[in-house]
Motif scaffolding. Structure first.
Motif, PDB file in Angstrom:
ATOM      1  N   LYS A   1      50.586  73.402 138.612  1.00 24.08           N
ATOM      2  CA  LYS A   1      51.081  72.078 138.225  1.00 24.08           C
ATOM      3  C   LYS A   1      52.086  72.265 137.092  1.00 24.08           C
ATOM      4  O   LYS A   1      51.765  72.833 136.054  1.00 24.08           O
ATOM      5  CB  LYS A   1      49.939  71.179 137.746  1.00 24.08           C
ATOM      6  CG  LYS A   1      50.414  69.778 137.349  1.00 24.08           C
ATOM      7  CD  LYS A   1      49.342  68.995 136.602  1.00 24.08           C
ATOM      8  CE  LYS A   1      49.096  69.565 135.214  1.00 24.08           C
ATOM      9  NZ  LYS A   1      48.125  68.764 134.446  1.00 24.08           N
TER      10      LYS A   1
ATOM     11  N   ASP B   1      54.615  62.002 148.532  1.00 16.92           N
ATOM     12  CA  ASP B   1      54.684  61.963 147.072  1.00 16.92           C
ATOM     13  C   ASP B   1      55.419  60.711 146.612  1.00 16.92           C
ATOM     14  O   ASP B   1      55.606  59.765 147.387  1.00 16.92           O
ATOM     15  CB  ASP B   1      55.305  63.237 146.496  1.00 16.92           C
ATOM     16  CG  ASP B   1      56.734  63.477 146.977  1.00 16.92           C
ATOM     17  OD1 ASP B   1      57.372  62.520 147.489  1.00 16.92           O
ATOM     18  OD2 ASP B   1      57.233  64.611 146.837  1.00 16.92           O
TER      19      ASP B   1
ATOM     20  N   VAL C   1      46.306  63.507 144.854  1.00 14.18           N
ATOM     21  CA  VAL C   1      46.597  64.439 143.763  1.00 14.18           C
ATOM     22  C   VAL C   1      47.459  63.704 142.751  1.00 14.18           C
ATOM     23  O   VAL C   1      48.676  63.575 142.924  1.00 14.18           O
ATOM     24  CB  VAL C   1      47.325  65.703 144.273  1.00 14.18           C
ATOM     25  CG1 VAL C   1      47.484  66.714 143.140  1.00 14.18           C
ATOM     26  CG2 VAL C   1      46.574  66.316 145.442  1.00 14.18           C
ATOM     27  N   GLU C   2      46.837  63.176 141.717  1.00 13.31           N
ATOM     28  CA  GLU C   2      47.576  62.417 140.697  1.00 13.31           C
ATOM     29  C   GLU C   2      47.093  62.796 139.306  1.00 13.31           C
ATOM     30  O   GLU C   2      45.902  62.689 139.010  1.00 13.31           O
ATOM     31  CB  GLU C   2      47.401  60.902 140.922  1.00 13.31           C
ATOM     32  CG  GLU C   2      48.104  60.407 142.178  1.00 13.31           C
ATOM     33  CD  GLU C   2      48.014  58.904 142.359  1.00 13.31           C
ATOM     34  OE1 GLU C   2      48.716  58.370 143.230  1.00 13.31           O
ATOM     35  OE2 GLU C   2      47.241  58.251 141.626  1.00 13.31           O
TER      36      GLU C   2
ATOM     37  N   SER D   1      50.426  61.616 146.518  1.00 15.95           N
ATOM     38  CA  SER D   1      50.641  61.486 145.065  1.00 15.95           C
ATOM     39  C   SER D   1      51.654  60.370 144.838  1.00 15.95           C
ATOM     40  O   SER D   1      52.816  60.473 145.246  1.00 15.95           O
ATOM     41  CB  SER D   1      51.157  62.792 144.462  1.00 15.95           C
ATOM     42  OG  SER D   1      51.352  62.642 143.058  1.00 15.95           O
TER      43      SER D   1
END
Length: 332
Positions: free
Chosen positions: A220, A280, A202-203, A262
């Motif tokens: 987001k 993350d 998830v980036e 991420s």
């Protein structure tokens, strides 16, 4: 460097002989790194690039010969054990001096365009060029080849995974598999010697925060803006479910761990989820470092898991004769 076993739906030599190519890959890297390093230490002229494409069009060589006969190294009288080497899992290297060679697809010679001042500079040059070679290695066989999207050569995550993890790790990078004859694209599947890691990335914007607050959608947050996005756990859970079913049907006993990743953002998720690890921007460096120091050699069940996954993948490739004919047309 971890081994890129399958890249999307590209042809993979590992589909042909999974027991042979992991050893050849590690051996090729070791031979060439030792050669380049010792030439750098002794002050000899470093090798220049020789195009792989010239070798790829040659006929398959059926003879057996030693890599050491092909790449003779004039060693310095003084040993250089104190010099840091490219990470290599020696457990994967066969003790036999001779192995079958495919000159058309195994040829690699680093292009050292200038003499590095430090061993670290030399290592970076070598690994960057080996990364490009590895993309070709993962998308061609002696008879077939796939068109590679140039985006993979610029993919920093793929580069980090291949260059930063041990040789004993097998990587499926966004493979396309067939589920009831329908193609399904997975995310990243990383087979370590002891477990299968399912990774969903998830980036988006740098420093973005992904807030898990619903079963269907997340939020987001970036700066003062907020947007909805599909819950990434849906894709992650689907991938784990598909692989679990494949393993179960083929009697593969390997634990599966799910990872939401991420590198440039943050996760804000209330509570915890069983068997899901959130990695993350804060945890990514330590996570990679821990994987890098994983010292176990390849295991039988790991190879079996890779084999059953390769039996389900979709492949799009071209015969090399067709490839060469198209290139001739372009020249006309």
């Amino acid at each position: 460097m971890s081994q890129l076993v399958k890249l999307q739906d590209y042809i993979s030599r590992y589909q042909i002989d999974l027991s042979r190519y992991p050893t050849q890959f590690v051996r090729l890297k070791k031979i060439q790194w030792d050669r380049v390093r010792e030439q750098w230490v002794s002050g000899d002229e470093l090798p220049q690039w020789q195009h792989m494409e010239q070798q790829e069009n040659e006929k398959e060589s059926k003879k057996t010969f030693s890599f050491f006969d092909k790449f003779k190294i004039k060693r310095s009288p003084k040993e250089t054990d104190d010099i840091e080497a490219v990470e290599i899992m020696n457990d994967l290297i066969s003790q036999e001096g001779e192995i079958p060679e495919e000159e058309s697809t195994l040829f690699f010679e680093p292009n050292i365009v200038y003499k590095p001042n430090t061993i670290e500079e030399l290592k970076k040059l070598f690994l960057d060029q080996f990364f490009h070679f590895q993309i070709k290695w993962a998308s061609s066989t002696i008879r077939e080849k796939s068109y590679v999207d140039p985006k993979f050569l610029r993919d920093t995550l793929l580069r980090s995974i291949l260059q930063g993890l041990p040789d004993s790790f097998l990587v499926f990078y966004y493979p396309i598999i067939k589920v009831k004859k329908a193609p399904v694209e997975l995310d990243i599947v990383l087979l370590t010697p002891t477990e299968c890691l399912c990774i969903t990335v998830v980036e988006q914007e740098n420093q973005a925060v992904f807030v898990g607050e619903g079963d269907r959608f997340w939020t987001k947050k970036f700066g003062k803006t907020s947007n909805k996005l599909l819950n990434p756990l849906i894709q992650l859970n689907r991938m784990e479910s598909i692989i679990s079913k494949i393993f179960l049907e083929n009697e593969v006993e390997m634990p599966i761990r799910k990872i939401l990743l991420s590198r440039n953002g943050y996760f804000d998720y209330p509570g915890t989820i069983f068997n899901v690890q959130f990695i993350d921007k804060r945890e990514f460096p330590n996570w990679m470092q821990n994987l890098k120091h994983y010292s176990s050699p390849m295991k039988h069940m790991q190879m079996r898991a890779a084999k059953v996954l390769l039996q389900t993948v979709q492949t799009t490739s071209f015969n090399r004769d067709i490839w060469n004919a198209e290139n001739e047309k372009e020249k006309d």
